[in-house]
Design an enzyme around this catalytic site. Structure first.
Site, mmCIF file in Angstrom:
data_model
loop_
_atom_site.group_PDB
_atom_site.id
_atom_site.type_symbol
_atom_site.label_atom_id
_atom_site.label_comp_id
_atom_site.label_asym_id
_atom_site.label_seq_id
_atom_site.Cartn_x
_atom_site.Cartn_y
_atom_site.Cartn_z
ATOM 1 N N HIS A 69 43.600 49.851 31.011
ATOM 2 C CA HIS A 69 42.817 49.137 32.027
ATOM 3 C C HIS A 69 43.112 49.657 33.425
ATOM 4 C CE1 HIS A 69 40.307 45.586 32.957
ATOM 5 N NE2 HIS A 69 40.949 45.608 34.112
ATOM 6 N N ASP A 71 41.054 49.464 37.328
ATOM 7 C CA ASP A 71 39.934 48.874 38.064
ATOM 8 C C ASP A 71 39.415 49.747 39.202
ATOM 9 O OD1 ASP A 71 39.106 46.125 37.183
ATOM 10 O OD2 ASP A 71 41.263 45.808 37.246
ATOM 11 N N GLU A 177 35.035 44.128 31.386
ATOM 12 C CA GLU A 177 36.021 43.072 31.610
ATOM 13 C C GLU A 177 35.354 41.720 31.828
ATOM 14 O OE1 GLU A 177 40.178 42.337 34.038
ATOM 15 O OE2 GLU A 177 38.639 43.582 34.944
ATOM 16 N N HIS A 204 36.824 36.917 31.373
ATOM 17 C CA HIS A 204 37.699 37.243 32.489
ATOM 18 C C HIS A 204 38.395 35.941 32.849
ATOM 19 C CE1 HIS A 204 38.881 38.490 36.652
ATOM 20 N NE2 HIS A 204 39.347 39.485 35.908
ATOM 21 N N HIS A 249 43.185 37.881 29.213
ATOM 22 C CA HIS A 249 42.469 36.860 30.005
ATOM 23 C C HIS A 249 42.054 35.613 29.231
ATOM 24 C CE1 HIS A 249 41.973 38.626 34.041
ATOM 25 N NE2 HIS A 249 41.901 39.794 33.444
ATOM 26 N N HIS A 270 45.498 44.603 29.012
ATOM 27 C CA HIS A 270 46.412 44.566 30.154
ATOM 28 C C HIS A 270 47.095 43.192 30.224
ATOM 29 C CE1 HIS A 270 42.505 43.184 31.566
ATOM 30 N NE2 HIS A 270 42.941 42.846 32.758
ATOM 31 N N ASP A 343 46.723 48.090 34.851
ATOM 32 C CA ASP A 343 45.904 47.265 35.753
ATOM 33 C C ASP A 343 45.903 47.800 37.175
ATOM 34 O OD1 ASP A 343 44.102 45.250 36.259
ATOM 35 O OD2 ASP A 343 45.538 43.601 36.135
#
Length: 425
Positions: A69, A71, A177, A204, A249, A270, A343
């Site tokens: 993961h 972003d 995500e 999420h 999540h 993650h 992450d």
């Protein structure tokens, strides 16, 4: 009597310088020995540290580091509104915006072999323009991969990870995500798969009409108490498609419900260990124990707040905390079920020693110092994730030959209070 006394005093005075000289000689000898020990020990220590890092880099050259993961695509959206045509991703991005963790030079320095790039938009888009905005994130990932063909290679299969790695490129996969991307539509799920999305995080940090997110853990009356019947069908359709089920999540109950339903291994793209840091984003021991049966993988998150919290929190978060979570998951779940999902560029605070994507070798070196074998390191780096991916593909081939696509609709009352819907599909 006076003469004798003088003579004795004179003898003592003569002995004093001799004793001092001997003492000085002894001190000089001790200092010489210490200097020799330091001269020998320091280079040996430095050589040992260099040897550990050399070993870490050798292993990373043999097996692709597959991070679960990153972003970076969200930073492109958040800072540049996905306008990357004039943006040079091959430069150091740190002067351009705060808390920059990723750019091409640092990806290369960190020996990243493959990356799941997160297609993410905020939860406030749910029931509004979430689907459109997630399409934009899929688009920007494909565009930056295409813009730098010497660096990135778009990947949609487990074998593709190896192909990109052997070609010297960073295998680039898409992980979506959040189930709020779908607008509760099986058709949307299938279309995202066709666009190349290879995992979906079931939620999420917001509950969907069919699955509870992590905020619901511990509530006396959670919104759905895990997955709804429709949510269980979403998991089954992901299995049929060959899309990895990502349980980062989600609530603890949603984790268990998904594990009860899925026919394929799951991932936590993650997340870290709840026993070491009691944040509900992390994975509790009873779920870690189920990895042995499910044969999935828990990919350790580097976010300070997920690896250093609760009663064991220390003032400074460092590389040792991340390594502790790797050790713990290896011990409780098993060496076949642990990976890395840092992450980066999705969090604000990361450990000392793991400041950005260039620092992955530091973690591998730390684990080597802790006694991890070459085979264990290789599993952590990527072999575990690749195994899960291949098994998911195998399950998909079987299900596609025996099962029709899911055509069930989300119940009307699950979305009746929401706006921006003109038709129940």
């Amino acid at each position: 009597r006076t003469m004798a006394t003088y003579q004795r005093t004179g003898d003592a005075g003569a002995a004093g310088p001799i004793s001092r000289n001997r003492l000085l000689l002894v001190l000089l000898l001790v200092l010489l020995i210490v200097a020799v020990v330091i001269a020998v020990a320091v280079p040996l220590s430095l050589h040992k540290r260099d040897a550990d890092m050399d070993r870490a880099r050798r292993l990373m050259a043999e097996v692709p580091l597959v991070d679960g993961h990153n972003d970076w695509p969200w930073r492109m959206q958040d800072v540049y509104n996905n306008r990357i045509d004039q943006l040079n991703l091959a430069q150091d991005m740190r002067p351009l915006y705060n808390e920059s963790h990723t750019d091409i030079p640092r990806l290369r320095e960190g020996m990243v072999g493959a990356q799941f790039w997160a297609a993410y938009v905020t939860c406030d888009a749910q029931y509004k323009d979430s689907l459109r905005r997630h399409l934009g994130q899929v688009d920007v990932i494909k565009r930056f991969v295409e813009k730098y063909p010497d660096v990135f290679q778009f990947v949609t299969t487990a074998d593709g990870i190896w192909e990109a790695f052997r070609a010297g490129k960073i295998g680039s996969l898409i992980g979506m995500e959040g189930g709020h991307a779908l607008d509760s539509s099986m058709a949307s799920l299938r279309m995202f798969y066709d666009l190349g999305v290879r995992y979906m995080t079931v939620t999420h940090s917001c509950t969907t009409p069919w699955a509870d997110d992590w905020h619901e853990t511990g509530k006396e009356v959670p919104e759905h108490n895990g997955l709804t019947d429709y949510g269980k069908l979403v998991i089954k359709e992901m299995n049929r498609l060959g899309m990895l089920v990502d349980l980062a999540h989600v609530s603890f109950k949603t984790m268990h419900d998904a594990l009860d339903v899925t026919e394929a291994p799951v991932i936590f793209s993650h997340s870290s260990a709840y026993a070491l840091c009691d944040h509900h984003r992390n994975v509790p021991d009873d779920v870690l124990a189920r990895m042995k049966e499910n044969k999935g993988v828990v990919m350790v998150n580097f976010y300070n707040d997920y690896i250093n919290c609760g009663p064991n929190k220390t003032p400074v978060t460092n590389i040792g905390h991340a390594a502790d979570h790797c050790d713990y998951i290896k011990r409780v779940a098993g060496e076949d079920y642990v990976g890395i999902g840092a992450d980066y560029d999705g969090v604000m605070r990361v450990p000392v020693g793991l400041e950005d994507v260039s620092k992955y070798p530091n973690l591998i070196k730390e684990l080597i110092v802790r006694g991890w074998t070459d085979d264990q390191i290789k599993k952590l780096l990527g072999l575990n994730l690749i195994r899960v991916f291949k098994k998911t593909e195998e399950v998909s081939r079987k299900l596609r030959s025996t099962t029709e696509p899911q055509e069930d609709l989300v119940p009307e009352d699950a979305v009746a209070d929401q706006t921006c819907r003109t038709y129940r599909i």
